[in-house]
Design an enzyme around this catalytic site. Sequence first.
Site, mmCIF file in Angstrom:
data_model
loop_
_atom_site.group_PDB
_atom_site.id
_atom_site.type_symbol
_atom_site.label_atom_id
_atom_site.label_comp_id
_atom_site.label_asym_id
_atom_site.label_seq_id
_atom_site.Cartn_x
_atom_site.Cartn_y
_atom_site.Cartn_z
ATOM 1 C CD GLU A 98 -2.023 1.202 3.108
ATOM 2 O OE1 GLU A 98 -2.561 2.231 3.558
ATOM 3 O OE2 GLU A 98 -1.881 0.161 3.789
ATOM 4 C CG ASP A 201 15.521 -0.886 11.571
ATOM 5 O OD1 ASP A 201 16.177 -0.178 12.362
ATOM 6 O OD2 ASP A 201 15.751 -0.930 10.350
#
Length: 292
Positions: A98, A201
């Site tokens: 997306e 992360d």
Amino acid sequence: MIDEILQKQLSAALSEQLKVKIHINEAKSVHGGDINETFRIATNEGYFFLKMNDAKKYPDMFAREFAGLETLRGAQALHVPQPLAHGIVSGKSYLITELVIKGSAVHDFWEDFATGLARQHRKTQPHFGFPAANYLGSIRQFNTPYSSWSVFYAFNRLMPLARMAYDQHIIDKDMVQQVERLCRLLPQIFPQEAPALLHGDLWSGNFMVGAQGRACVFDPAVYYGNREMDLAMTRLFGGFDTKFYYAYQAAWPLLPGWQQRIGVCQLYPLLVHLVLFGGNYYNNVKEILQSY
């Protein structure tokens, strides 16, 4: 760049995976990191985000990222781009997701972000780890399951990076022994807590303000680990707004002594950056190790 042949191959691959006829009309290059080519693609079905890299160097990177994105979306805690397709064409690995549209932050942006992350961290499983190895940046991240966080952190995170840095002549034998000594101390450093679903992360470059004014996180290195790893990562490379940390503590307080564990948690991403980029990261790593 996406030439006409690659564009047609991507269109065919997407059509097959998404079960609808896709035609890529335009691919516009956008900023996207150090190892990937990234594009906003315009198709007959709307706009999507495309990442590509060398399939020989990173044959399974996007498959692992696809799985991580799906896992985070399953937590229903933070907005995560929907992964749509991945594969290999013409020697290029690709990932389609997306396209997230940038917005303006709502007044309680940081508080909402923090409470969403706390909800995500409450997703758990019996063991630390993940079904397969994945990547932090371009470094392979091992996720062999262990029931102990200290064992997991030593054998899947710190020691593999120390060996890699030593083999590449980035650190010496004395520093490897310092890492080994710290690993022996980990059971005394970390209190016991259930595995938490981590982004893996979570720094300022891996989230953005979405169209609804809320945080959208991406580029994960997902695994179930100690939740202090995500919080410590947010404090690197510029850090988050202080409102974020107060709100997280209010939503789910960290266990006592967390302040003293920040450096130990940051050691892993700093070792990754030392292997990838060298430079001052050596001194950052050395300073943490010398405190133990």
